[in-house]
Design an enzyme around this catalytic site. Structure first.
Site, PDB file in Angstrom:
ATOM      1  N   LYS A 138      54.398  -4.917   0.361  1.00  0.00           N
ATOM      2  CA  LYS A 138      53.936  -4.053   1.463  1.00  0.00           C
ATOM      3  C   LYS A 138      54.220  -4.934   2.778  1.00  0.00           C
ATOM      4  O   LYS A 138      53.987  -6.273   2.632  1.00  0.00           O
ATOM      5  CB  LYS A 138      52.405  -3.856   1.553  1.00  0.00           C
ATOM      6  CG  LYS A 138      52.039  -3.275   2.761  1.00  0.00           C
ATOM      7  CD  LYS A 138      50.484  -3.138   2.855  1.00  0.00           C
ATOM      8  CE  LYS A 138      49.798  -4.008   3.833  1.00  0.00           C
ATOM      9  NZ  LYS A 138      48.551  -3.662   4.016  1.00  0.00           N
ATOM     10  N   GLU A 179      55.056   0.080   6.412  1.00  0.00           N
ATOM     11  CA  GLU A 179      53.746   0.424   7.201  1.00  0.00           C
ATOM     12  C   GLU A 179      53.826   0.147   8.588  1.00  0.00           C
ATOM     13  O   GLU A 179      53.534  -0.883   8.979  1.00  0.00           O
ATOM     14  CB  GLU A 179      52.563  -0.413   6.617  1.00  0.00           C
ATOM     15  CG  GLU A 179      51.256  -0.057   7.058  1.00  0.00           C
ATOM     16  CD  GLU A 179      49.973  -0.565   6.484  1.00  0.00           C
ATOM     17  OE1 GLU A 179      50.212  -1.552   5.900  1.00  0.00           O
ATOM     18  OE2 GLU A 179      48.921  -0.038   7.107  1.00  0.00           O
ATOM     19  N   LYS A 221      53.967   4.008   4.457  1.00  0.00           N
ATOM     20  CA  LYS A 221      52.707   4.030   4.576  1.00  0.00           C
ATOM     21  C   LYS A 221      52.298   4.377   6.142  1.00  0.00           C
ATOM     22  O   LYS A 221      52.906   3.409   7.127  1.00  0.00           O
ATOM     23  CB  LYS A 221      51.922   2.644   4.176  1.00  0.00           C
ATOM     24  CG  LYS A 221      50.365   2.378   4.281  1.00  0.00           C
ATOM     25  CD  LYS A 221      50.007   1.236   3.659  1.00  0.00           C
ATOM     26  CE  LYS A 221      48.427   1.083   3.773  1.00  0.00           C
ATOM     27  NZ  LYS A 221      47.781   0.290   2.694  1.00  0.00           N
TER      28      LYS A 221
HETATM   29  P1  13P Z   1      42.749   0.395   5.570  1.00  0.00           P
HETATM   30  O1  13P Z   1      42.606   1.706   4.734  1.00  0.00           O
HETATM   31  O2  13P Z   1      41.286  -0.400   5.247  1.00  0.00           O
HETATM   32  O3  13P Z   1      43.206   0.506   7.040  1.00  0.00           O
HETATM   33  O4  13P Z   1      43.607  -0.598   4.871  1.00  0.00           O
HETATM   34  C1  13P Z   1      44.894  -0.424   4.437  1.00  0.00           C
HETATM   35  C2  13P Z   1      46.013  -1.439   4.636  1.00  0.00           C
HETATM   36  O5  13P Z   1      46.169  -1.930   3.695  1.00  0.00           O
HETATM   37  C3  13P Z   1      46.219  -1.809   5.965  1.00  0.00           C
HETATM   38  O6  13P Z   1      47.499  -2.396   6.062  1.00  0.00           O
END
Ligand code: 13P
Length: 340
Positions: A138, A179, A221
């Site tokens: 990620k 993400e 994401k």
């Molecule tokens: P939250 O669901 O708490 O926003 O965290 C998800 C996440 O991995 C953010 O990078």
């Protein structure tokens, strides 16, 4: 397609298998410090592995959780009974993932904006993570909405870094989760969230294309299109679901393996309700599931912190319930009455 690429696609599809989503427990040492402080637990290495082992050894978690994103410290750790955390996950049918960015840093020349770092030495770090048992990665970029921001420069700089990261992951045989989080902090309305999210996603997919990233072996994401947390007249569950799906249809190619959402500060039930509503909007080109951090952990963390030894089983029960609710929402089969 080569066997190597086939394996990437197989892993990506497993991450978004029907009724399953991803548990995000990749808080950096700074972020976990805040989470533990909020429940009055001291931020020590022992407490961090105790807590995270408790989560990952929940019986039946693998029925709803396809993978969990770990932090660098955790992928190297053993549970209190001496088992490698990666081994525990493999036995539970939960794919080990790893956060590989080194955080969002101020973007020079642009007040209040950030660019995510971590590309230097990434190829070498990825090969180490493969040795340690990771199957996916990620990288989180942060886009802030405010007066005259985000700038085009911020969106493009983050999209470029995400694409370079994704290409390196695939070269190493790891599935990238890309993400680009549009923060919900602020007073902005739903339309602003829509426009910023659309521009961010279009820039991202343009860069992924430029960098030869295989979309069938990539998981997005995404943040939901949602009113700012301080906004007046915040949009309803239905409005959020429709705006998010419209935005994704505008900007995300159908070949992406799947889309998982972050919770971003939504309450646990809100995050579940939004996902469920989206999955009731008809046939979509990709699976829509979850990769929540706070919205999966909040209740379990609070319960565990009240008595870390005595409340282990009750905290696991809370996590199991939350994972099951989100698993149902990932199939559009959740009802508020199931919350009990
Ligand atoms: P939250 O669901 O708490 O926003 O965290 C998800 C996440 O991995 C953010 O990078």
């Amino acid at each position: 397609m080569s066997d190597f690429l086939e394996q990437l696609v197989t892993t990506a599809q497993a991450m978004v298998a029907p009724g399953k989503g991803i548990l995000a427990i990749d808080e950096s040492t700074g972020t976990i410090a805040k989470r533990l402080a909020s429940v009055k637990v001291e931020n020590t290495e022992e407490h961090r592995i105790d807590y995270r082992s408790m989560l990952l050894t929940t019986q039946g978690l693998g029925d709803y959780i396809s993978g969990a994103i770990l932090y660098d410290e955790t992928i190297r750790q053993k549970t209190p009974d001496g088992k490698r955390i990666v081994e525990v996950m493999n036995e539970a049918g939960i794919l080990p993932g790893i956060k590989v960015d080194t955080g969002a840093k101020p973007l020079a020349g642009f007040d209040d904006e950030k660019v995510t770092e971590g590309l230097d030495g990434l190829r070498e770090r990825l090969s180490e993570y493969v040795e340690l048992g990771a199957t996916f990665c990620k990288w989180r970029a942060v886009i802030t909405i405010g007066d005259d921001i985000p700038s085009r420069t911020c969106i493009e700089a983050n999209a470029h870094a995400l694409a370079r990261y994704a290409a390196l992951c695939q070269e190493a045989g790891l599935v990238p989760i890309v993400e680009p989080e549009v923060l919900m902090d602020g007073t902005h309305d739903l339309d602003t969230s829509f426009d910023v999210t659309e521009a961010t996603l279009k820039a991202l997919f343009n860069q992924l294309y430029e960098h030869n990233v295989l979309l069938e072996g990539t998981v997005l994401k995404a943040s939901m299109v949602i009113s700012g947390s301080e906004a007046d007249n915040r949009a309803s569950v239905e409005e959020v679901a429709e705006a998010t799906v419209d935005c994704l249809l505008n900007a995300v190619p159908a070949s992406v393996a799947g889309i998982v959402f972050l919770s971003g500060g939504q309450t646990e039930v809100e995050a579940t309700a939004h996902l469920n509503a989206m999955n009731n909007l008809g046939d979509l080109p990709w699976p829509l599931s979850f990769s929540y951090g706070r919205a999966l952990q909040h209740g379990a963390l609070t319960e565990w912190a009240a008595d870390p030894k005595g409340n282990r089983a009750s905290a696991q029960k809370i996590l199991h319930h939350r994972a099951r609710m989100n698993g149902l929402a990932a199939m559009g089969e959740w009802n508020e009455a199931d919350e009990g």
